[in-house]
Design a protein around this motif. Structure first.
Motif, PDB file in Angstrom:
ATOM      1  N   UNK A  46      19.959   8.309 -11.007  1.00 22.81           N
ATOM      2  CA  UNK A  46      19.651   8.437  -9.445  1.00 22.81           C
ATOM      3  C   UNK A  46      18.988   9.691  -9.201  1.00 22.81           C
ATOM      4  N   UNK A  47      18.227   9.775  -8.423  1.00 20.59           N
ATOM      5  CA  UNK A  47      17.773  10.813  -7.500  1.00 20.59           C
ATOM      6  C   UNK A  47      17.655  10.101  -6.080  1.00 20.59           C
ATOM      7  N   UNK A  48      18.684  10.559  -5.177  1.00 20.37           N
ATOM      8  CA  UNK A  48      18.859   9.922  -3.911  1.00 20.37           C
ATOM      9  C   UNK A  48      18.120  10.841  -3.030  1.00 20.37           C
ATOM     10  N   UNK A  49      17.335  10.076  -2.084  1.00 21.91           N
ATOM     11  CA  UNK A  49      16.348  10.712  -1.036  1.00 21.91           C
ATOM     12  C   UNK A  49      16.328  10.069   0.306  1.00 21.91           C
ATOM     13  N   UNK A  50      16.032  10.559   1.240  1.00 22.56           N
ATOM     14  CA  UNK A  50      15.972   9.891   2.748  1.00 22.56           C
ATOM     15  C   UNK A  50      14.830   9.009   2.727  1.00 22.56           C
ATOM     16  N   UNK A  51      14.762   8.141   3.610  1.00 25.02           N
ATOM     17  CA  UNK A  51      13.813   7.318   4.006  1.00 25.02           C
ATOM     18  C   UNK A  51      12.422   7.820   3.732  1.00 25.02           C
ATOM     19  N   UNK A  52      12.219   9.118   4.923  1.00 25.58           N
ATOM     20  CA  UNK A  52      11.001   9.504   4.859  1.00 25.58           C
ATOM     21  C   UNK A  52      10.196  10.073   3.574  1.00 25.58           C
ATOM     22  N   UNK A  53      11.020  10.592   2.596  1.00 25.30           N
ATOM     23  CA  UNK A  53      10.643  11.019   1.433  1.00 25.30           C
ATOM     24  C   UNK A  53      10.520   9.901   0.586  1.00 25.30           C
ATOM     25  N   UNK A  54      10.416   8.528   1.000  1.00 31.38           N
ATOM     26  CA  UNK A  54      10.134   7.828  -0.429  1.00 31.38           C
ATOM     27  C   UNK A  54       8.809   6.705   0.191  1.00 31.38           C
ATOM     28  N   UNK A  55       7.911   6.454  -0.569  1.00 35.92           N
ATOM     29  CA  UNK A  55       7.175   5.140  -0.101  1.00 35.92           C
ATOM     30  C   UNK A  55       6.520   4.316  -1.359  1.00 35.92           C
ATOM     31  N   UNK A  56       6.546   3.071  -1.029  1.00 38.34           N
ATOM     32  CA  UNK A  56       5.883   2.288  -2.085  1.00 38.34           C
ATOM     33  C   UNK A  56       4.347   2.220  -1.917  1.00 38.34           C
ATOM     34  N   UNK A  57       3.702   2.726  -2.959  1.00 39.62           N
ATOM     35  CA  UNK A  57       2.477   2.921  -2.759  1.00 39.62           C
ATOM     36  C   UNK A  57       1.596   1.392  -3.161  1.00 39.62           C
ATOM     37  N   UNK A  58       2.230   0.907  -3.969  1.00 37.74           N
ATOM     38  CA  UNK A  58       1.605  -0.479  -4.244  1.00 37.74           C
ATOM     39  C   UNK A  58       2.513  -1.544  -4.817  1.00 37.74           C
ATOM     40  N   UNK A  59       2.228  -2.785  -4.955  1.00 34.84           N
ATOM     41  CA  UNK A  59       3.143  -3.809  -5.716  1.00 34.84           C
ATOM     42  C   UNK A  59       4.204  -4.352  -4.750  1.00 34.84           C
ATOM     43  N   UNK A  60       4.533  -3.862  -3.543  1.00 40.41           N
ATOM     44  CA  UNK A  60       5.664  -4.546  -2.792  1.00 40.41           C
ATOM     45  C   UNK A  60       5.885  -5.757  -2.822  1.00 40.41           C
ATOM     46  N   UNK A  61       4.733  -6.498  -2.899  1.00 38.71           N
ATOM     47  CA  UNK A  61       4.821  -8.072  -3.282  1.00 38.71           C
ATOM     48  C   UNK A  61       5.282  -8.696  -4.384  1.00 38.71           C
ATOM     49  N   UNK A  62       5.392  -7.583  -5.167  1.00 43.50           N
ATOM     50  CA  UNK A  62       5.996  -8.060  -6.689  1.00 43.50           C
ATOM     51  C   UNK A  62       7.618  -7.888  -6.885  1.00 43.50           C
ATOM     52  N   UNK A  63       8.100  -7.126  -5.768  1.00 40.16           N
ATOM     53  CA  UNK A  63       9.499  -6.915  -5.983  1.00 40.16           C
ATOM     54  C   UNK A  63      10.224  -8.071  -5.738  1.00 40.16           C
ATOM     55  N   UNK A  64      11.366  -8.169  -6.435  1.00 41.23           N
ATOM     56  CA  UNK A  64      12.367  -8.978  -6.377  1.00 41.23           C
ATOM     57  C   UNK A  64      13.818  -8.348  -6.128  1.00 41.23           C
ATOM     58  N   UNK A  65      14.415  -8.842  -5.079  1.00 39.53           N
ATOM     59  CA  UNK A  65      15.781  -8.276  -4.733  1.00 39.53           C
ATOM     60  C   UNK A  65      17.057  -8.932  -5.335  1.00 39.53           C
TER      61      UNK A  65
END
Length: 140
Positions: A46-65
């Motif tokens: 784990x590298x735990x970060x705050x929300x503003x320090x992370x972004x999905x650049x591509x492939x969000x539609x390919x993620x499964x939860x």
């Protein structure tokens, strides 16, 4: 005024490259090694970060939860290769946990590793997020 470390964007992706992300990190970070089953079995660091320090650049539609137990953590997997490069952790529901092992090889980080006893999460979560401390959890 506090002197906060300078951050820069590092990139990573799942195994097949379908899902790409960026995380804004200082050069020196603490990486958590957790012994709970969902972290230990795949070797998630784990590298735990705050929300503003992370972004999905591509492939969000390919993620499964995937969720389990309390269903608070949102484990996100690439639906093509099955790699969990990041997720929304129960310990930091307003942030992200990024898998150190999913970062590109040129991330150039100075790492300090700490163990976290996630197998006994309720008893230990206050060590990584004091806001979630259970009343009486640290009483002898």
């Amino acid at each position: 005024m506090t002197n906060s470390p300078t951050k820069s964007w590092r990139h990573g992706e799942c195994h097949c490259g379908e899902v790409g992300f960026a995380v804004n990190l200082p050069d020196s970070v603490v990486a958590l090694s957790c012994n709970c089953s969902i972290c230990a079995k795949p070797g998630f660091i784990h590298l735990i970060v705050e929300k503003p320090d992370f972004k999905i650049e591509r492939g969000a539609e390919s993620l499964t939860t995937y969720t389990f137990g309390t269903h608070e953590a949102k484990h996100l997997f690439c639906s093509k290769c099955g790699v969990k490069a990041f997720y929304v952790p129960r310990s930091h529901p307003d942030g992200w946990s990024v898998n150190l092992r999913a970062l590109d090889a040129d991330a150039d980080l100075q790492l300090r590793f700490e163990e976290f006893d996630g197998a006994n999460w309720e008893k230990n979560v206050s060590k990584i997020n004091p806001e979630l401390a259970q009343p009486g959890a640290n009483d002898a």
